[in-house]
Design an enzyme around this catalytic site. Sequence first.
Site, short mmCIF file in Angstrom:
data_model
loop_
_atom_site.label_atom_id
_atom_site.label_comp_id
_atom_site.label_asym_id
_atom_site.label_seq_id
_atom_site.Cartn_x
_atom_site.Cartn_y
_atom_site.Cartn_z
N GLY A 67 11.44 -16.80 -10.70
CA GLY A 67 11.36 -16.22 -9.38
C GLY A 67 11.61 -14.57 -9.50
O GLY A 67 10.35 -13.84 -10.25
N ASP B 254 19.97 -18.19 -6.15
CA ASP B 254 21.39 -18.13 -5.53
C ASP B 254 21.35 -18.11 -4.84
O ASP B 254 23.10 -18.42 -4.21
CB ASP B 254 21.28 -17.01 -6.20
CG ASP B 254 22.21 -16.57 -6.66
OD1 ASP B 254 22.67 -15.46 -7.16
OD2 ASP B 254 23.70 -17.36 -6.76
N TYR C 203 12.77 -12.59 -11.42
CA TYR C 203 12.77 -12.14 -12.43
C TYR C 203 11.69 -11.87 -14.01
O TYR C 203 11.95 -12.12 -14.84
CB TYR C 203 14.14 -13.36 -13.52
CG TYR C 203 15.36 -12.95 -13.63
CD1 TYR C 203 15.66 -11.81 -12.66
CD2 TYR C 203 16.35 -13.16 -14.02
CE1 TYR C 203 17.63 -11.26 -12.34
CE2 TYR C 203 18.13 -12.64 -14.13
CZ TYR C 203 17.86 -11.55 -12.39
OH TYR C 203 19.43 -11.23 -12.44
#
Length: 189
Positions: A125, A40, A127
């Site tokens: 990752g 992100d 999460y």
Amino acid sequence: MIEQSALKKIVLYRGDIVKLGVDAIVNAANTSLLGGGGVDGAIHRAAGKELLAECYTLHGCAVGQAKITDAYALPALKIIHTVGPIWQGGHAQEADLLRSCYWQSLSLAEQHGLRTVAFPAISTGAYGYPLKQATAIACQTVAEYLTRHPFINKVYFVVFNINAEKVYQEALARLIESEQIQEEETEQA
Ligand code: APR
């Protein structure tokens, strides 16, 4: 049922997803859609601040859903933002929600006439989704979608390290093998 023709459209690529000149790259976002770390953060940094400005207009995204924006400074045409489940031990519909991320992202790509899509390893990752389980879901869901929706020409699974590459290679090999067994059984029937 998964067709060989669908499996042939799946490509494994080790590298940085922001560099891919595909129609759409998929972002592993959070429900705010206002950026974060990991892929992100890499996508927002590479796309530039106009991406954040557009994301503000989207008012977030639910887990398992997907929303689309322009890609700005990226070589891709569009970014599809999806929100993966946070791993909670496997008894909070994580598998269904992760499946939905892949399915909804491909459906949104198709709705926008986008034929080549690149996915990161969603939820594996920050999460905490166990990589092997997440990879099996990613491969199975994408192969099923491509079997039912020939519109999509190619799906790249973008892995960021050698370990993830190995896990994806094994998962794809298992899928091809199970498909061949099914085809042989159907022929013998
Ligand atoms: N290109 C491709 N893959 C990448 C890149 C990159 N530039 N950067 C990281 N990855 C890989 C990681 O190695 C991991 O396998 O993407 C996968 C997903 O990891 P995360 O980015 O941590 O995404 P996720 O586990 O879904 O967690 C999402 O983290 O960054 C925040 O805002 C995001 O809150 C959200 C959460």
